[in-house]
Design a protein around this motif. Structure first.
Motif, short mmCIF file in Angstrom:
data_model
loop_
_atom_site.label_atom_id
_atom_site.label_comp_id
_atom_site.label_asym_id
_atom_site.label_seq_id
_atom_site.Cartn_x
_atom_site.Cartn_y
_atom_site.Cartn_z
N GLY A 260 41.76 37.84 40.03
CA GLY A 260 41.96 36.41 39.85
C GLY A 260 40.95 35.59 40.62
N PHE A 261 40.69 36.01 41.86
CA PHE A 261 39.68 35.31 42.68
C PHE A 261 38.30 35.40 42.03
N HIS A 262 37.96 36.60 41.55
CA HIS A 262 36.65 36.77 40.90
C HIS A 262 36.54 35.89 39.66
N ARG A 263 37.60 35.85 38.84
CA ARG A 263 37.58 35.01 37.64
C ARG A 263 37.49 33.52 38.03
N SER A 264 38.16 33.15 39.12
CA SER A 264 38.12 31.77 39.58
C SER A 264 36.70 31.36 39.95
N MET A 265 36.02 32.21 40.73
CA MET A 265 34.64 31.92 41.14
C MET A 265 33.71 31.90 39.93
N ASP A 266 33.92 32.84 39.03
CA ASP A 266 33.13 32.89 37.81
C ASP A 266 33.27 31.59 37.02
N THR A 267 34.49 31.11 36.96
CA THR A 267 34.76 29.91 36.16
C THR A 267 34.27 28.64 36.84
#
Length: 394
Positions: free
Chosen positions: A134-141
């Motif tokens: 979730g953190f990785h997807r958040s930063m990606d987004t």
């Protein structure tokens, strides 16, 4: 946030920078291609070949990463190829060169995806997979917000100067390459027969994979077959009368919601269960597409894209976390690569199918048919969850 290790932070910032570069170009890509002589048909063929390249290569390079026991070289090469493809698009306008540039970009995504997600999985425990992804997807987004926002401001001052934007997009891509240079592989044993891997050998994993993996992926792929490109959502609001600025604004709003919600929903998924969170996300998807079938109001569109951002946050990272929890650590990149490979091909087919329904019957049947199939997938996963519970009890 002790679960966020050095490797997770580096991978997340690399994704942020790369997505900034890619999403900077996403809203203007069709406009640029048409400006240099590409027809709508040629654009469709270009994107189809690019997605097929990414899809097939994800499975192969994921399997290769597992076979060699290496992750970082695939991550580094993948992000490097995506970065150099940006200025290539601006260098020449010949169709074959543009095809080559776009294919290199997608090939880079195919090379890095399985290895990168395996690295993330290796840095997490089963109890923290949801929040790590979730953190990785958040930063990606966050990159998906920054990129279009910069493009919007840039085009206000330099309308029509698309080629310079491709050159500017190389800057965050170059920073991503520099960051990837400091990644380090954990020591992993190399499997036997690490060489001589055929391009389609990852398909054998399907037969060898756990039954829980196959049940999960079948449901995910059926959903993907109805989950067409976001371009259709943007086309719908465009047809409703929104101008270009408002359309890009809605897209940025969606990505903001996605970025803000990905980590909290990842943490919630670890607490309530990955399956429950994923099914909740699918229910939101059904609501969004049902609403899209009938909505013509700007404010209601914003509500739907708010829900769409929550859906994305509740499913994209969670699905990969779910996969890594039901497969062997030594097969993580292969498992994710196999799934995302099939997913890319199904995405291409779903966009073609949705486009055909839209052309023949209109937007409302296109969105409703998507919602109905997605609802069937919700029921499938609910039954599968019940089956899994019975298995655990026994």
């Amino acid at each position: 946030m002790k679960y966020l290790t050095r490797t997770i932070w580096i991978l997340s910032f690399i994704s942020l920078l790369t997505d900034t570069a890619s999403e900077m170009l996403y809203p203007i890509m069709p406009i640029y291609l048409k400006s240099i002589g590409f027809s709508v048909l040629l654009i469709g063929i270009l994107e189809g070949i690019a997605e097929a390249t990414a899809g097939l290569s994800k499975g192969y390079f994921g399997a290769l990463s597992d076979r060699t026991g290496r992750r970082v070289p695939f991550v580094q090469l993948g992000y490097a190829l995506s970065a150099i493809s940006k200025p290539m698009m601006a260098a020449f306008i010949y169709p074959l060169w543009v095809f080559l540039s776009r294919t290199i970009d997608r090939l880079g995504k195919g090379i890095r995806t399985g290895a990168r997600d395996a690295l993330l999985s290796d840095e997490a425990t089963p109890a923290t997979k949801g929040r790590v992804f979730g953190f990785h997807r958040s930063m990606d987004t966050v990159g998906a917000v920054a990129g279009p926002s910069f493009a919007l401001v840039y085009l206000l001052y330099f309308p029509g100067n698309y080629r310079m934007l491709f050159l500017i997009a190389f800057i965050p891509g170059l920073l991503a390459i520099v960051l990837s240079a400091i990644l380090k592989d954990k020591h992993t044993a190399v499997k036997e027969n690490a060489t001589g891997l055929s391009f389609f050998s990852f398909l054998h994993y399907w037969k060898q994979s756990p039954s829980a993996y196959r049940r999960l992926v079948v449901g995910l792929l059926v959903f993907t077959l109805c989950n067409s490109s976001d371009v259709f959502l943007l086309l719908k609001i465009k047809q409703a009368g929104l101008n270009d600025t408002s359309t890009i604004g809605v897209y940025i709003f969606y990505n903001i919601i996605y970025a803000l919600a990905a980590l909290p929903l990842g943490i919630a998924a670890d607490k309530i269960g990955l399956k429950k969170m994923f099914v909740t996300g699918l229910v939101l998807f059904v609501a969004v597409y049902t609403g899209m079938a009938f909505s013509h109001n700007l404010y209601f569109f914003y509500l739907l894209f708010f829900l769409y951002g929550l859906y994305a946050a509740a499913t994209e990272g969670v699905s990969k976390a779910w996969i890594t929890n039901i497969t062997k650590q030594s097969d993580t990149a292969t498992a994710i690569g196999t799934y995302t490979g099939f997913q890319s091909i199904c995405t291409m087919l779903s966009s073609m199918l949705t486009g055909w329904i839209w052309l023949k019957f209109g937007a409302t049947p296109a969105f409703l048919s998507t919602a109905i199939i997605a609802l069937a997938v919700v029921i499938y996963f609910m039954l599968m969850i019940e089956e899994d519970r019975k298995t655990v009890r026994s």
